[in-house]
Design a protein around this motif. Structure first.
Motif, mmCIF file in Angstrom:
data_model
loop_
_atom_site.group_PDB
_atom_site.id
_atom_site.type_symbol
_atom_site.label_atom_id
_atom_site.label_comp_id
_atom_site.label_asym_id
_atom_site.label_seq_id
_atom_site.Cartn_x
_atom_site.Cartn_y
_atom_site.Cartn_z
ATOM 1 N N TYR A 29 0.829 -1.198 0.000
ATOM 2 C CA TYR A 29 0.000 0.000 0.000
ATOM 3 C C TYR A 29 0.866 1.251 0.000
ATOM 4 C CZ TYR A 29 -3.738 -3.210 1.453
ATOM 5 O OH TYR A 29 -4.634 -4.235 1.523
ATOM 6 N N LYS A 30 0.217 2.388 -0.214
ATOM 7 C CA LYS A 30 0.915 3.674 -0.189
ATOM 8 C C LYS A 30 1.694 3.849 1.121
ATOM 9 C CE LYS A 30 -0.055 8.621 -0.957
ATOM 10 N NZ LYS A 30 0.086 9.272 0.354
ATOM 11 N N VAL A 31 1.087 3.431 2.233
ATOM 12 C CA VAL A 31 1.739 3.600 3.535
ATOM 13 C C VAL A 31 3.029 2.788 3.617
ATOM 14 C CG1 VAL A 31 0.445 1.755 4.692
ATOM 15 C CG2 VAL A 31 1.324 3.674 6.029
ATOM 16 N N HIS A 32 3.074 1.636 2.945
ATOM 17 C CA HIS A 32 4.305 0.840 2.937
ATOM 18 C C HIS A 32 5.430 1.569 2.212
ATOM 19 C CE1 HIS A 32 1.468 -2.729 3.504
ATOM 20 N NE2 HIS A 32 2.265 -2.758 4.566
ATOM 21 N N TRP A 33 5.113 2.114 1.023
ATOM 22 C CA TRP A 33 6.126 2.848 0.258
ATOM 23 C C TRP A 33 6.650 4.041 1.057
ATOM 24 C CZ3 TRP A 33 7.837 0.587 -4.076
ATOM 25 C CH2 TRP A 33 6.996 -0.329 -4.744
ATOM 26 N N GLU A 34 5.731 4.777 1.676
ATOM 27 C CA GLU A 34 6.126 5.985 2.419
ATOM 28 C C GLU A 34 6.959 5.627 3.652
ATOM 29 O OE1 GLU A 34 2.384 8.904 1.246
ATOM 30 O OE2 GLU A 34 2.353 7.799 3.146
ATOM 31 N N TYR A 35 6.514 4.622 4.380
ATOM 32 C CA TYR A 35 7.264 4.193 5.568
ATOM 33 C C TYR A 35 8.676 3.759 5.181
ATOM 34 C CZ TYR A 35 9.188 0.944 8.921
ATOM 35 O OH TYR A 35 10.057 0.292 9.758
ATOM 36 N N PHE A 36 8.783 2.938 4.157
ATOM 37 C CA PHE A 36 10.084 2.372 3.817
ATOM 38 C C PHE A 36 11.021 3.430 3.242
ATOM 39 C CE2 PHE A 36 12.751 -0.724 1.240
ATOM 40 C CZ PHE A 36 13.453 -1.159 2.356
ATOM 41 N N ALA A 37 10.493 4.316 2.420
ATOM 42 C CA ALA A 37 11.318 5.407 1.887
ATOM 43 C C ALA A 37 11.866 6.263 3.020
ATOM 44 C CB ALA A 37 10.499 6.254 0.919
ATOM 45 N N ASP A 38 11.018 6.562 3.985
ATOM 46 C CA ASP A 38 11.439 7.370 5.140
ATOM 47 C C ASP A 38 12.487 6.642 5.962
ATOM 48 O OD1 ASP A 38 11.069 9.685 7.013
ATOM 49 O OD2 ASP A 38 10.353 8.098 8.343
ATOM 50 N N MET A 39 12.303 5.334 6.169
ATOM 51 C CA MET A 39 13.245 4.565 6.970
ATOM 52 C C MET A 39 14.625 4.498 6.312
ATOM 53 S SD MET A 39 13.636 3.092 9.832
ATOM 54 C CE MET A 39 11.906 3.103 10.331
ATOM 55 N N CYS A 40 14.644 4.320 4.988
ATOM 56 C CA CYS A 40 15.925 4.280 4.271
ATOM 57 C C CYS A 40 16.656 5.612 4.396
ATOM 58 C CB CYS A 40 15.698 3.940 2.797
ATOM 59 S SG CYS A 40 15.151 2.244 2.510
ATOM 60 N N LEU A 41 15.910 6.709 4.313
ATOM 61 C CA LEU A 41 16.525 8.032 4.461
ATOM 62 C C LEU A 41 17.076 8.225 5.867
ATOM 63 C CD1 LEU A 41 13.992 10.305 2.529
ATOM 64 C CD2 LEU A 41 16.350 9.788 1.884
ATOM 65 N N ARG A 42 16.287 7.842 6.864
ATOM 66 C CA ARG A 42 16.714 8.019 8.261
ATOM 67 C C ARG A 42 17.975 7.206 8.564
ATOM 68 N NH1 ARG A 42 12.696 9.651 12.215
ATOM 69 N NH2 ARG A 42 10.767 10.301 11.199
ATOM 70 N N MET A 43 18.043 5.990 8.011
ATOM 71 C CA MET A 43 19.153 5.090 8.301
ATOM 72 C C MET A 43 20.344 5.302 7.366
ATOM 73 S SD MET A 43 17.997 3.586 10.890
ATOM 74 C CE MET A 43 19.375 2.491 11.105
ATOM 75 N N LYS A 44 20.120 6.144 6.313
ATOM 76 C CA LYS A 44 21.169 6.380 5.300
ATOM 77 C C LYS A 44 21.631 5.056 4.682
ATOM 78 C CE LYS A 44 22.903 10.720 7.259
ATOM 79 N NZ LYS A 44 21.838 10.899 8.275
ATOM 80 N N MET A 45 20.668 4.167 4.467
ATOM 81 C CA MET A 45 20.939 2.851 3.896
ATOM 82 C C MET A 45 20.151 2.674 2.608
ATOM 83 S SD MET A 45 20.730 0.617 7.439
ATOM 84 C CE MET A 45 21.075 -0.972 6.682
ATOM 85 N N ALA A 46 20.575 1.724 1.806
ATOM 86 C CA ALA A 46 19.788 1.328 0.640
ATOM 87 C C ALA A 46 18.643 0.433 1.104
ATOM 88 C CB ALA A 46 20.672 0.590 -0.361
#
Length: 218
Positions: A29-46
């Motif tokens: 869902y949209k919430v999955h994409w948004e959550y994961f994009a945010d988490m990758c940015l926060r962690m500075k990881m791929a």
């Protein structure tokens, strides 16, 4: 198998591999994409989101096979496996399958509101069936049957709570106290403790199923 890179240039910092929830019949869902994009940015990881096949058209083991195929193809050395709800159950099952075949295991495992027992047979689950605004018990039973198909629902690759948890990497479990799956997660946590798994368990008061994906919450 469809899988999507996030911030691929950061993979030297490690890779988050995300398995989405949706009761094995829907998502991401949209919430999955948004959550994961945010988490990758926060962690500075791929990151990699795996869009595995869904039931009832593609019951077990199709989704699990898709995840394994992606991991075998990419041969990641430094990765962390995380999943919410059905994705959490699938993440734990993936670890069992990787261990069986001697494949590279994730460095750590993150289970968010994990659906760890599709049988729904734990009587304690009914203690929260009127408190969780996200899940209905009767729907969960139906989806569990669709996902398991003709297989025994107590197969650890379908319901990881019945598996040998001792093989799991260091694990973080997050769950809300109003979550329909609260008691299964408590049971899974105790199994991990007894098996000597390095496990961190976090319970959040008065929060519902998959609350950690809702970005506006504290």
């Amino acid at each position: 198998v469809k899988a999507f890179w996030f911030n691929k240039s950061n993979q030297n910092n490690g890779v988050l591999v995300f398995l989405h929830g949706g009761s094995y019949i829907s998502g991401p869902y949209k919430v999955h994409w948004e959550y994961f994009a945010d988490m990758c940015l926060r962690m500075k990881m791929a990151g990699i989101l795996i869009d595995y096949r869904l039931a009832p058209q593609n019951p077990f083991p199709c989704g699990l096979n898709d995840v394994i195929a992606v991991l075998q193809n990419l041969k990641l050395e430094n990765y962390f496996l995380l999943g919410d709800s059905a994705g959490g159950g699938l993440a734990a099952a993936t670890c069992y399958k990787l261990n069986e075949s001697g494949e590279k295991m994730p460095k750590k495992l993150i289970l968010m509101s994990g659906w760890l027992d599709v049988t729904g047979d734990n009587p304690a689950i009914l203690l929260n069936h009127e408190k969780d605004v996200m899940l209905l018990y009767k729907n969960l039973k139906i989806c569990g049957k669709w996902y398991s198909g003709d297989e025994n629902q107590q197969n650890p690759l379908i319901s990881p709570i019945y598996g040998d948890v001792s093989i799991l990497p260091p694990t973080l479990i997050q769950i809300g106290t109003r979550d329909l799956l609260l008691w299964d997660n408590r049971k899974f946590y105790l199994k991990c403790l007894e098996a000597g798994v390095e496990v961190q368990y976090e319970e959040y008061e008065n929060t519902f199923h998959d609350f950690m994906l809702v970005g506006f919450l504290r």
